[in-house]
Design an enzyme around this catalytic site. Structure first.
Site, PDB file in Angstrom:
ATOM      1  N   GLU A 164      39.711  91.942  -2.908  1.00  0.00           N
ATOM      2  CA  GLU A 164      39.743  93.156  -2.082  1.00  0.00           C
ATOM      3  C   GLU A 164      40.725  94.171  -2.681  1.00  0.00           C
ATOM      4  O   GLU A 164      40.555  95.376  -2.521  1.00  0.00           O
ATOM      5  CB  GLU A 164      40.123  92.807  -0.627  1.00  0.00           C
ATOM      6  CG  GLU A 164      39.625  93.845   0.363  1.00  0.00           C
ATOM      7  CD  GLU A 164      39.783  93.423   1.818  1.00  0.00           C
ATOM      8  OE1 GLU A 164      40.862  92.952   2.193  1.00  0.00           O
ATOM      9  OE2 GLU A 164      38.812  93.594   2.589  1.00  0.00           O
TER      10      GLU A 164
ATOM     11  N   HIS B  76      34.492  66.475 -10.252  1.00  0.00           N
ATOM     12  CA  HIS B  76      33.258  65.725 -10.006  1.00  0.00           C
ATOM     13  C   HIS B  76      32.178  66.634  -9.458  1.00  0.00           C
ATOM     14  O   HIS B  76      31.218  66.178  -8.843  1.00  0.00           O
ATOM     15  CB  HIS B  76      33.549  64.564  -9.061  1.00  0.00           C
ATOM     16  CG  HIS B  76      34.635  63.681  -9.602  1.00  0.00           C
ATOM     17  ND1 HIS B  76      34.382  62.636 -10.465  1.00  0.00           N
ATOM     18  CD2 HIS B  76      35.978  63.745  -9.481  1.00  0.00           C
ATOM     19  CE1 HIS B  76      35.527  62.082 -10.815  1.00  0.00           C
ATOM     20  NE2 HIS B  76      36.512  62.738 -10.226  1.00  0.00           N
TER      21      HIS B  76
ATOM     22  N   LYS C  63      30.357  98.005   7.242  1.00  0.00           N
ATOM     23  CA  LYS C  63      30.642  98.168   8.684  1.00  0.00           C
ATOM     24  C   LYS C  63      29.770  99.278   9.264  1.00  0.00           C
ATOM     25  O   LYS C  63      29.200  99.133  10.350  1.00  0.00           O
ATOM     26  CB  LYS C  63      32.114  98.532   8.889  1.00  0.00           C
ATOM     27  CG  LYS C  63      33.066  97.377   8.694  1.00  0.00           C
ATOM     28  CD  LYS C  63      34.471  97.829   9.050  1.00  0.00           C
ATOM     29  CE  LYS C  63      35.498  96.806   8.650  1.00  0.00           C
ATOM     30  NZ  LYS C  63      36.868  97.290   8.730  1.00  0.00           N
TER      31      LYS C  63
END
Ligand SMILES: O=P(O)(O)OC[C@H]1O[C@H](O)[C@H](O)[C@@H](O)[C@@H]1O
Length: 531
Positions: free
Chosen positions: A329, A358, A460
């Site tokens: 950000e 793994h 937004k």
């Protein structure tokens, strides 16, 4: 002068390791960047850019408007050294908030502050998103001792299933749950909506909201005004000059520490000590500068290598998510500070070692070379896990770290390693501060504003327009008449039928009153009616 990056010769490697190793006795922290492609030529070439970056950091710390887009100062460094704040009033306010947080934690844990129906608080429900959720999660995951303080639960989303799960878990303890609502702006939709859900359920279960609710927000925000009007149990300040992703040393991180009996002063002290170390105005003497320079060289100053965060400590598994916000950000910007399109950033991902060995480490060793690994380890193994049949888990873990580091080097892959002498509140504070400063310095090198987030707004705004469209769509279908998406689009005067398809697919999955005809595989054939 360090030899150039070249894994093939052990003698050169060792000399380079010794030359570049950064260590601070007080912090108990080593940083090794010898396996990054940072060479003497780079170090010399970057000196002027770093001189400017150090000066910019000094100006920021003394209260310059370092976030010009928002006309804000950037003051997270003051949170752990209040006397650095630009005026005595601010310094006093910071110190006073720390005292209040500490006292509040003591009162809740000692039972001096009780749930409104009587009895001590049993749980904490933390509602906050982004920086208002990740820092607290890190503090809890990394530092809460087993069984110490109150158990924490998080709602960091507006996912109804997630909210339902947490409310179901708390259920008959809702009346004794301390609910902490955290939003710097006080207007972010997700925590606000989640809060209303929690409040409704809590009141159904006989709880009394105002006696159980705490707000952490900016003075005067919508949330602050609500908490003040309703006389919530407590309010703590989130300062205007602290961004969400650097708020962990404010109430956002300190309150979880206080409510779990964690040494918040040690956390602040570790951050302050690292701040002091990362003020050194010489590249190789400054661990944050070494990090920023290594990132820059690895990704050619354009983020061409991702940062893979591999802490060899389960308690730090959430640190990669925390860094994801801090780094991405802050650095992920379209425009430079001069308004040029630069599309900067560094992608961050990771989980923990040796577990990831793994899983995806296969690709790191053999696949596309588009990353560098940041190993993080702590040396202090708990005494209650002994060697059994000659195998000591701590030694095995260390062996796996070294093994992965070597295997990466053998295939020419870059890595750096941070080693903590001890893993505790102080070293977590130092670790956070190290990355905060490295991000700030890197942003100076690539000339982006690390403290705004204009890209977040686009999503937004788009979400708000979808919800507005849904409202109008539902209004239209209230007459019961069936309509195709094309017809709906015409009536709603939208040229794009696709959002209508998405909205109606979701509505019809949840509300049996919606009748659908046609084939879902052929969206244009669909007609919808609300009967
Ligand atoms: O604390 P709040 O104001 O609710 O903000 C929560 C988060 O959401 C925003 O969209 C920002 O992008 C984040 O930086 C911030 O941490």
């Amino acid at each position: 002068m360090p030899a150039d990056f070249d894994g093939s010769n052990p003698a050169t490697r060792w000399a380079r390791f010794c030359d570049l190793l950064w260590y601070d006795e007080g912090l108990g922290l080593w940083l090794d960047v010898s396996r990054m492609a940072l060479n003497q030529r780079d170090i010399e070439g970057m000196q002027p850019a770093f001189a400017k970056a150090f000066a910019a950091m000094a100006a920021l710390e003394s209260g310059a408007i370092a976030n010009p887009d928002e006309q804000r100062m950037v003051g997270h460094y003051w949170l752990r050294t209040p006397e650095l704040a630009p005026d005595a009033e601010t310094a006093g306010h910071i110190a006073g908030e720390i005292d209040r947080i500490e006292a509040f934690g003591h009162q809740v844990l000692a039972g001096g502050l009780q749930a409104p129906g009587g009895g001590t608080f049993t749980d904490v429900l933390w509602i906050g998103i982004g920086g208002s959720g990740l820092g607290p999660l890190l503090v809890i995951e990394a530092l809460q001792a087993e069984g110490q303080g109150l158990p924490f639960h998080f709602i960091d989303n507006v996912d109804p299933q997630g909210i339902s799960r947490i409310l179901g878990r708390l259920d008959d303890r809702l009346g004794t749950t301390l609910v902490i609502v955290v939003s710097k702006s006080g207007g972010t939709p997700e925590p606000r909506i989640a809060m209303e859900q929690v409040r409704a359920r809590l009141e159904q279960r006989g709880g009394r909201w105002a006696g159980q609710a705490v707000a952490v927000t900016m003075v005067g925000s919508r949330l602050d005004r609500l908490a003040e009007a309703e006389q919530w149990l407590a309010r703590f300040d989130m300062f205007d000059w602290v961004g969400g992703r650097t708020s962990i040393t404010s109430a956002v991180g300190l309150l979880p520490a206080a409510l779990t009996g964690t040494d918040l002063r040690a956390f602040l002290d570790g951050a302050a000590a690292m701040d002091a170390a990362t003020r050194a105005a010489a590249l190789t003497a400054n661990p944050a500068a070494l990090l920023a320079a290594s990132w820059h060289v690895a990704g050619h100053g354009r983020g061409q290598r991702d940062m893979v965060v591999l802490p060899y400590r389960d308690r730090l598994a959430v640190f990669s998510r925390y860094l994801q916000q801090l780094v991405m950000e802050s650095l992920g910007k379209k425009l430079s500070r001069d308004g040029q399109v630069v599309n900067q950033g560094i992608a961050v991902y990771g989980n923990k070692g040796s577990t990831d060995q793994h899983a995806y480490v296969q690709q790191l060793r053999d696949g596309v070379d588009n990353f560098f690994v940041s190993f993080i380890e702590a040396l202090d193994d708990p005494a209650d896990i002994p060697a059994l049949a000659g195998e000591r888990p701590g030694d095995v873990l260390e062996g796996f770290l070294q093994g992965t580091r070597t295997a990466l080097m053998e295939s020419g892959r870059q890595s750096l390693t941070i080693t903590l002498r001890r893993f505790d509140a102080r070293s977590l504070g130092a670790l956070v501060a190290l990355f905060e400063r490295a991000v700030g310095l890197y942003a100076e090198l690539v000339n982006v504003n690390a403290y705004d987030q204009p890209g977040v707004e686009a999503g937004k705004l788009a979400a708000a327009s979808i919800l507005d469209l849904q409202g109008r769509l539902e209004g239209l279908l209230a007459d019961g008449a069936p309509r195709t998406l094309e017809a709906l689009g015409q009536e709603l005067q939208t040229a794009d039928p696709e959002p209508l398809f998405w909205i109606l697919r979701h509505l019809s999955a949840n509300d049996p009153a919606y009748r659908v005809s046609g084939s879902w595989a052929e969206p244009a054939s669909l007609a919808f009616a609300r009967v």
